[in-house]
Design a protein around this motif. Structure first.
Motif, PDB file in Angstrom:
ATOM      1  N   GLU A 168      -3.475  -4.728  11.068  1.00  0.00           N
ATOM      2  CA  GLU A 168      -2.603  -5.020   9.931  1.00  0.00           C
ATOM      3  C   GLU A 168      -2.918  -6.355   9.270  1.00  0.00           C
TER       4      GLU A 168
ATOM      5  N   ALA B 284     -11.822  -5.165   2.603  1.00  0.00           N
ATOM      6  CA  ALA B 284     -11.138  -4.682   1.404  1.00  0.00           C
ATOM      7  C   ALA B 284     -10.855  -3.192   1.475  1.00  0.00           C
TER       8      ALA B 284
ATOM      9  N   GLY C 178      -7.245  -0.836   6.112  1.00  0.00           N
ATOM     10  CA  GLY C 178      -5.810  -0.703   5.890  1.00  0.00           C
ATOM     11  C   GLY C 178      -5.040  -1.995   6.094  1.00  0.00           C
TER      12      GLY C 178
ATOM     13  N   SER D 130      -3.040  -5.304   5.510  1.00  0.00           N
ATOM     14  CA  SER D 130      -2.172  -5.710   4.404  1.00  0.00           C
ATOM     15  C   SER D 130      -2.171  -7.216   4.180  1.00  0.00           C
TER      16      SER D 130
ATOM     17  N   LEU E  58     -11.793  -9.034  -2.646  1.00  0.00           N
ATOM     18  CA  LEU E  58     -10.468  -8.663  -2.145  1.00  0.00           C
ATOM     19  C   LEU E  58      -9.481  -8.438  -3.285  1.00  0.00           C
TER      20      LEU E  58
ATOM     21  N   ALA F 190      -9.918  -5.245  -4.977  1.00  0.00           N
ATOM     22  CA  ALA F 190      -9.499  -4.112  -4.147  1.00  0.00           C
ATOM     23  C   ALA F 190      -7.978  -3.993  -4.049  1.00  0.00           C
ATOM     24  N   GLY F 191      -7.254  -4.873  -4.740  1.00  0.00           N
ATOM     25  CA  GLY F 191      -5.807  -4.749  -4.756  1.00  0.00           C
ATOM     26  C   GLY F 191      -5.047  -5.818  -4.002  1.00  0.00           C
ATOM     27  N   PHE F 192      -5.756  -6.801  -3.480  1.00  0.00           N
ATOM     28  CA  PHE F 192      -5.071  -7.911  -2.828  1.00  0.00           C
ATOM     29  C   PHE F 192      -4.658  -8.952  -3.869  1.00  0.00           C
ATOM     30  N   ARG F 193      -3.589  -9.663  -3.561  1.00  0.00           N
ATOM     31  CA  ARG F 193      -3.176 -10.803  -4.376  1.00  0.00           C
ATOM     32  C   ARG F 193      -3.493 -12.079  -3.617  1.00  0.00           C
TER      33      ARG F 193
ATOM     34  N   ARG G   7      -2.479 -10.943   0.185  1.00  0.00           N
ATOM     35  CA  ARG G   7      -1.590  -9.843   0.591  1.00  0.00           C
ATOM     36  C   ARG G   7      -1.786  -8.688  -0.386  1.00  0.00           C
ATOM     37  N   ARG G   8      -1.654  -7.464   0.154  1.00  0.00           N
ATOM     38  CA  ARG G   8      -1.747  -6.262  -0.709  1.00  0.00           C
ATOM     39  C   ARG G   8      -0.624  -6.292  -1.735  1.00  0.00           C
TER      40      ARG G   8
END
Length: 414
Positions: free
Chosen positions: A341, A360, A363, A365, A384, A387-390, A413-414
């Motif tokens: 995680e 990236a 899974g 988060s 990252l 790929a949807g991370f902030r 974080r996602r």
């Protein structure tokens, strides 16, 4: 021909920069707003004479300042110096199109560095000289004081010079003593000894071992091979104590290490499984194991063995699974990271582009990136973020005091 130059800013390596019709001129040991007179050769100012001083200039504290190649920003007041390091991180992110909260640079106090690389050379009178290289030169500057180093290291300089002497037996040897202060005393690994002619002789080894005994070293090794060990050199990582492998990587300052570890542990709070990649001997792994089970990987088999031994002897840790694996050739895949995680990764200066791509796609988060190179960090951070991370926050760490070197810890974080 000498020129008058006005310094307008500091470059990424900490040199002052003057803009001229012929292009930028880099002037070491100067500050923005200062006017200098200098010879200019190949875009560099030499034989510098300052005509005006910046109000941010302060008196350096080292007697070797200006000659020694280290501490090139010792003349800068603390507040603007730390702000400049923060700005270098912002610029690196900006070049990759990234913006985020950048915390104030975490300062490191003088006299706290526990690791030094000391060069040894034979002086003109036959005496062994120990010190650092001069600025932009192979010349050795003999060092008798070092305000960034732990005073216990500085007090050991005369004894370390004696230890270095046998390693100078071959005229082509240029030994470097990698000296670390540990919980059980000094650990010294020597590199740069001529090997083509047979390496250090048996007599040289015996003289080095005797000198190490007189210096009360915990261990003396030659390019990672132990010559003598009076006591295992040990360091604490969280609740665990590990024996450092000879020549192993260790963060230079315990204060900086604590700042980085604290932020990493806080970021992964609540995770049920954590991965620590490029883990070394467990700097982050063992504190992270107080939170959740940890999957750890690093190319150093010796580091992994030390980590496992430390984890096995410690109490209160969640399970640690550690693997010796070259993460550049064989990065952990999303399948390898299944169930993880949170990921912490602390690659070398070149960054970890392919491993970042695998993270990236996993899974996880939460990702914590630790870096000693803002440029390669920003490149990997872009992967990252795409790929949807902030990118939540970045904290610069001034581990190498009065240098242009910048460490950082970042949380995604996602």
């Amino acid at each position: 021909m000498r020129q008058s130059l006005t310094i307008t800013r500091l470059g990424a390596q900490g040199d002052g920069v003057a803009e001229t019709p012929a292009g930028p001129v880099f002037a070491p040991l100067t500050l923005a707003g200062e006017v200098i007179e200098a010879e200019v050769r190949d875009g560099r100012a030499e034989d510098i004479r300052r005509l005006t001083d910046s109000p941010e200039r302060i008196a350096p504290v080292s007697p070797h300042y200006g000659d020694c190649g280290g501490c090139s920003l010792q003349h800068w007041a603390p507040a603007p110096y730390l702000a400049w390091k923060r700005e270098q991180v912002r610029l690196a992110l900006f070049r990759e199109g990234l913006e985020t909260e950048i915390a104030d640079t975490v300062a490191t106090a003088p006299g706290t560095r526990r690791r030094l690389a000391l060069h040894a050379r034979r002086g003109p009178n036959g005496r062994t000289l120990l010190g650092f290289k001069a600025r932009r030169s192979w010349r050795l500057v003999e060092v008798t004081a070092c305000p960034v180093a732990d005073p216990r290291l500085v007090r050991a300089f005369p004894a370390l010079a004696e230890v270095a002497t046998p390693f100078l037996e071959h005229p082509k040897s240029a030994p470097t003593l990698h000296v670390t202060w540990t919980l059980t005393g000094l650990d010294v690994d020597v590199t740069g000894v001529e090997r083509r002619s047979g390496g250090l002789s048996r007599d040289g080894q015996m003289r080095a071992i005797e000198a190490a005994g007189r210096a009360d070293l915990a261990r003396l090794s030659l390019a990672g091979e132990t010559l003598m060990m009076a006591r295992p050199p040990q360091v604490a990582f969280g609740p665990a104590t590990i024996t450092l492998p000879a020549g192993a990587f260790l963060q230079a300052s315990p204060e900086a290490e604590a700042a980085m570890v604290q932020r990493a542990v806080a970021a992964v709070a609540g995770a049920r499984r954590i991965a620590d990649l490029f883990c070394g001997a467990g700097t982050f792994t063992l504190p992270l194991a107080t939170v959740a089970p940890v999957l750890a990987a690093d190319a150093s088999a010796e580091g992994i063995a030390a980590l496992k031994a430390g984890a096995a002897a410690a109490s209160g840790l969640k399970p640690v699974t550690a693997e010796a694996r070259d993460l550049f050739r064989r990065p952990l895949s999303p399948q390898d990271l299944k169930g993880v995680e949170a990921v912490v990764f602390d690659p070398p200066r070149v960054g970890a582009l392919e491993q970042t791509r695998q993270i990236a796609a996993s899974g996880a988060s939460v990702v914590v990136g630790v870096s000693c190179n803002p440029a390669t960090f920003a490149r990997d951070a872009r992967v990252l973020v795409d790929a949807g991370f902030r990118l939540e926050t970045v904290t610069p760490i001034d581990q190498f005091l009065w240098s242009a070197h910048i460490e950082l810890v970042a949380v995604f974080r996602r």
